[in-house]
Design an enzyme around this catalytic site. Sequence first.
Site, PDB file in Angstrom:
ATOM      1  N   TRP A  29      14.936-100.595  68.249  1.00  0.00           N
ATOM      2  CA  TRP A  29      15.080-101.552  67.141  1.00  0.00           C
ATOM      3  C   TRP A  29      14.709-100.903  65.809  1.00  0.00           C
ATOM      4  O   TRP A  29      14.926-101.490  64.760  1.00  0.00           O
ATOM      5  CB  TRP A  29      14.236-102.805  67.385  1.00  0.00           C
ATOM      6  N   ARG A  30      14.130 -99.697  65.857  1.00  0.00           N
ATOM      7  CA  ARG A  30      13.812 -99.029  64.600  1.00  0.00           C
ATOM      8  C   ARG A  30      14.997 -98.226  64.085  1.00  0.00           C
ATOM      9  O   ARG A  30      15.047 -97.873  62.901  1.00  0.00           O
ATOM     10  CB  ARG A  30      12.614 -98.093  64.792  1.00  0.00           C
ATOM     11  N   GLU A  42      11.041-108.770  68.223  1.00  0.00           N
ATOM     12  CA  GLU A  42       9.741-109.432  68.049  1.00  0.00           C
ATOM     13  C   GLU A  42       9.514-110.523  69.090  1.00  0.00           C
ATOM     14  O   GLU A  42       8.390-110.712  69.555  1.00  0.00           O
ATOM     15  CB  GLU A  42       9.608-109.993  66.632  1.00  0.00           C
ATOM     16  N   GLN A  47       3.238-110.560  73.338  1.00  0.00           N
ATOM     17  CA  GLN A  47       2.351-110.385  74.502  1.00  0.00           C
ATOM     18  C   GLN A  47       2.914-109.427  75.540  1.00  0.00           C
ATOM     19  O   GLN A  47       2.619-109.535  76.730  1.00  0.00           O
ATOM     20  CB  GLN A  47       2.062-111.748  75.151  1.00  0.00           C
ATOM     21  N   THR A  48       3.778-108.506  75.110  1.00  0.00           N
ATOM     22  CA  THR A  48       4.428-107.620  76.067  1.00  0.00           C
ATOM     23  C   THR A  48       4.500-106.210  75.504  1.00  0.00           C
ATOM     24  O   THR A  48       4.779-106.025  74.326  1.00  0.00           O
ATOM     25  CB  THR A  48       5.851-108.132  76.383  1.00  0.00           C
ATOM     26  N   LEU A  85      10.649-110.868  82.848  1.00  0.00           N
ATOM     27  CA  LEU A  85       9.821-110.492  81.694  1.00  0.00           C
ATOM     28  C   LEU A  85       8.615-111.417  81.512  1.00  0.00           C
ATOM     29  O   LEU A  85       7.616-111.016  80.915  1.00  0.00           O
ATOM     30  CB  LEU A  85      10.667-110.486  80.419  1.00  0.00           C
ATOM     31  N   GLY A  86       8.712-112.644  82.021  1.00  0.00           N
ATOM     32  CA  GLY A  86       7.579-113.554  81.896  1.00  0.00           C
ATOM     33  C   GLY A  86       7.584-114.356  80.606  1.00  0.00           C
ATOM     34  O   GLY A  86       8.394-114.110  79.707  1.00  0.00           O
ATOM     35  N   TYR A 125       2.421-114.659  63.476  1.00  0.00           N
ATOM     36  CA  TYR A 125       2.707-113.252  63.701  1.00  0.00           C
ATOM     37  C   TYR A 125       4.199-112.952  63.517  1.00  0.00           C
ATOM     38  O   TYR A 125       4.582-112.069  62.739  1.00  0.00           O
ATOM     39  CB  TYR A 125       2.270-112.776  65.096  1.00  0.00           C
ATOM     40  N   ASP A 143      -1.868-109.126  64.969  1.00  0.00           N
ATOM     41  CA  ASP A 143      -1.671-109.215  66.415  1.00  0.00           C
ATOM     42  C   ASP A 143      -2.900-108.611  67.100  1.00  0.00           C
ATOM     43  O   ASP A 143      -3.898-108.325  66.438  1.00  0.00           O
ATOM     44  CB  ASP A 143      -0.397-108.464  66.822  1.00  0.00           C
ATOM     45  N   CYS A 213     -13.601 -95.521  58.831  1.00  0.00           N
ATOM     46  CA  CYS A 213     -13.947 -96.484  59.891  1.00  0.00           C
ATOM     47  C   CYS A 213     -15.451 -96.689  60.014  1.00  0.00           C
ATOM     48  O   CYS A 213     -16.196 -95.795  60.447  1.00  0.00           O
ATOM     49  CB  CYS A 213     -13.360 -96.008  61.227  1.00  0.00           C
TER      50      CYS A 213
END
Length: 367
Positions: A29-30, A42, A47-48, A85-86, A125, A143, A213
Amino acid sequence: MNHPTGRARAGLRRSLLSWYDRSRRDLPWRRDPSPYRVVLSEFLLQQTRVDTVVPYFERFVERFPSIESLASAPLDDVLKCWEGLGYYARARNLHAAAREIVERHEGKVPDRADDLSNLKGFGPYTTAAVASIAFDLPHAVVDGNVIRVLSRLCAIKDDVARADVRTRISEIAQDLLDPVRPGDANQAAMELGATLCSPRNPDCPQCPIARHCRGRKLGIQTDLPVKSKRGSRQKRTEVAVVLRRNTSVLVAKRPEEGLLGGLWEFPTVPVQSNQGKKDWGNALSDRTGLNVSIEGRLQTLHHAFTHFELELKAYEGQATGKNLRPTGYTEIRWAKEADLDRLAFSRVHRRLADYIAMPHQLELTSV
DNA sequence: GACCCGTGGTT
DNA sequence: TAACCAAGGGT
């Protein structure tokens, strides 16, 4: 302010984007981030993991090359493409959103966050992701990756489940977002979380923003983010029956709402303790409208869902009667064994379907 | 705000 | 190995 500001913020943005330009993954998709492809990716990515999504994405753009083709397709076709895929509500939401885009937005993905967020399945998101990646609008995504990266970057020790902590993280994300390249900046933050800033073993030496950080400076990066623990999973037992009539098998379609909504399965009932084959047969008779008796056991399958563990006991059975009257199913029908591949099944029932088709090959590998 | 909703990889 | 958790959203 306890997050980078001024010169430090500019340096952080530059370092992160530079790292992203250098080492970003080559994802389908990029290569062509058209609005439709971004929307599709997206939804699939909710969640995958990326690696799981890639083959689904390729199949989807092949089968549904445009918003219009997706919108005009039957939901069953979309579910079939989503099979395995759920979180199947995503498929329903994607389909509904495509139809809304065709009906209310002339087939064009809206280029404003307000309009995007009114579409089915577009939460905070996905709205920010599509707005930034497809349209270069300066909306920061939050996310799981961003929560982890920012909680470490800013040494946030509060439980990230708290609403006020989430709000703070969103504000930080928005403040740190590069306004010139918001889509890449968002993807860079997520990519960092997915590759280097991992939950257990963050690779700080390779991290482009390790210098900024605070979590690392304090040596507490692996303790962040702080999350409240989940409860243990309950166990459920169900009985599924394989009923044959000539070369057909009885299959039923689950209600659109709820668990595995809109998917097909072999007629199934929950098992209570102290029940036997007679009780199961009666319950399955109620569900199907036939007179079902349970016979030989085929296989017992185990499957872990998010909130429970399922033990599915599969039996062969006999059925008499003509009139199919589904209860708790939206549809029930005799399907040719060769046609089972055309229907969308959940993972467990797909395994059972494959077993029926080729019992000898799967017997050895089944759990 | 709590709970529901899948599946598979990782440690 | 049991637990965690992933490019979350709906109710």
